[in-house]
Design a protein around this motif. Structure first.
Motif, short mmCIF file in Angstrom:
data_model
loop_
_atom_site.label_atom_id
_atom_site.label_comp_id
_atom_site.label_asym_id
_atom_site.label_seq_id
_atom_site.Cartn_x
_atom_site.Cartn_y
_atom_site.Cartn_z
N VAL A 1 4.67 -8.01 -11.06
CA VAL A 1 3.25 -7.55 -10.67
C VAL A 1 2.80 -7.89 -9.33
O VAL A 1 2.02 -6.99 -8.87
N LEU A 2 3.26 -8.80 -8.79
CA LEU A 2 2.68 -8.94 -7.40
C LEU A 2 4.10 -9.89 -6.64
O LEU A 2 4.10 -11.00 -6.35
N PRO A 3 5.03 -9.11 -6.26
CA PRO A 3 6.19 -9.50 -5.64
C PRO A 3 5.93 -10.16 -4.27
O PRO A 3 6.84 -10.72 -3.79
N THR A 4 4.99 -9.60 -3.71
CA THR A 4 4.51 -9.94 -2.39
C THR A 4 3.11 -10.32 -2.12
O THR A 4 2.39 -9.60 -2.85
N GLY A 5 2.75 -10.61 -0.90
CA GLY A 5 1.34 -11.12 -0.65
C GLY A 5 0.70 -12.37 -1.05
O GLY A 5 1.49 -13.08 -1.74
N GLU A 6 -0.42 -12.66 -0.55
CA GLU A 6 -0.97 -13.81 -0.79
C GLU A 6 -1.79 -14.08 -2.17
O GLU A 6 -2.14 -13.01 -2.44
N MET A 7 -2.00 -15.25 -2.62
CA MET A 7 -2.86 -15.33 -3.54
C MET A 7 -3.39 -16.68 -3.67
O MET A 7 -3.24 -17.68 -2.97
N PHE A 8 -4.45 -16.75 -4.43
CA PHE A 8 -5.17 -18.04 -4.86
C PHE A 8 -4.66 -18.48 -6.27
O PHE A 8 -4.22 -17.57 -7.01
N LEU A 9 -4.67 -19.63 -6.52
CA LEU A 9 -4.14 -20.00 -7.82
C LEU A 9 -5.26 -21.06 -8.65
O LEU A 9 -5.94 -21.85 -7.77
N VAL A 10 -5.80 -20.84 -9.65
CA VAL A 10 -6.63 -21.32 -10.54
C VAL A 10 -6.05 -21.78 -11.71
O VAL A 10 -5.50 -21.31 -12.73
N VAL A 11 -5.85 -23.34 -11.86
CA VAL A 11 -4.89 -23.90 -12.83
C VAL A 11 -5.36 -24.91 -13.56
O VAL A 11 -6.21 -26.02 -12.94
#
Length: 230
Positions: free
Chosen positions: A27-37
């Motif tokens: 679903v999100l093979p590339t690009g930046e992201m935030f993690l809320v864990v």
């Protein structure tokens, strides 16, 4: 877990890693992201972040899992330590978690300050109505990295924890009083020793912070993200 399927696997941490990796690759093979864990989501998310740190913009942490050298490090409560030790005794643990369903009926509400309503309780319990559906619930307490066991989980968590402490990726850490994995004392230690972290004191809470402070967590998280995207 939850409303997903029940494949015939052991439901170990490394199994969840494989599924999460495949999901994100799809679903999100590339690009930046935030993690809320939080909790086991933190172990999964931080293990991923350690391996793909170039894609991580920021990390929001709540009651996150670290290596626990001794049972005293898991939490200050002798009662809680005793319960989790029982969970890790095969026959006793399977009876408590699979037959008696104590995680859903006792541990979950015990980690929340407010009282869950009947509809909320039903929503949490619905995916685990049968004993056969509770295998993941049994497995997770047995995967906690305590005193170098299980060895593979201990190594994974130790590695991401070392990385987390020194990476300059911005971090937001929510904590409560008394807390469980992250007590106020532990939060202040992280403030002094973890690189680029900001603390948010939510007030009263134990382990499932989102149930007691959803609005504050959402607002602070949104502000944290907006500031990093400017």
């Amino acid at each position: 877990m939850g409303h997903s399927g029940y494949p015939k696997i052991e439901y170990r941490f490394v199994d969840h890693v494989r599924y999460l990796d495949a999901f994100l690759d799809s679903v999100l093979p590339t690009g930046e992201m935030f993690l809320v864990v939080q909790d086991w989501g933190s172990a999964l998310g931080l293990h991923w972040a350690h391996r793909y740190s170039e894609r991580v913009i920021g990390i929001v942490l709540m009651e996150f899992i670290r290596p626990f050298p001794t049972w005293e490090d898991v939490g200050p409560s002798k009662e809680a330590q005793g319960i989790f030790k029982a969970f890790r005794t095969p026959e006793t643990g399977r009876k408590l978690l699979i037959e008696d369903n104590v995680f859903l009926t006792q541990i979950l509400p015990g980690g929340i300050i407010r009282k869950l309503g009947a509809e909320e309780q039903e929503y949490y319990r619905h995916p685990f109505l049968s004993q056969s559906s509770r295998e993941p619930v049994y497995r997770w307490p047995n995967e906690l990295p305590i005193s170098h066991h299980p060895p593979d989980v201990w190594d994974i968590v130790s590695n991401y924890r070392s990385w987390l402490m020194k990476t300059d990726i911005p971090k937001l850490l929510f904590y409560t009083t008394p807390g469980a994995f992250v007590t106020p004392e532990k939060a202040r230690w992280y403030e002094m020793n973890m690189e680029n972290v900001r603390l948010v004191d939510l007030g009263d809470g134990v382990h499932y912070l989102q149930e007691d402070h959803p609005r504050r967590i959402g607002e602070e998280t949104a502000d944290f993200m907006r500031a990093l995207l400017l």
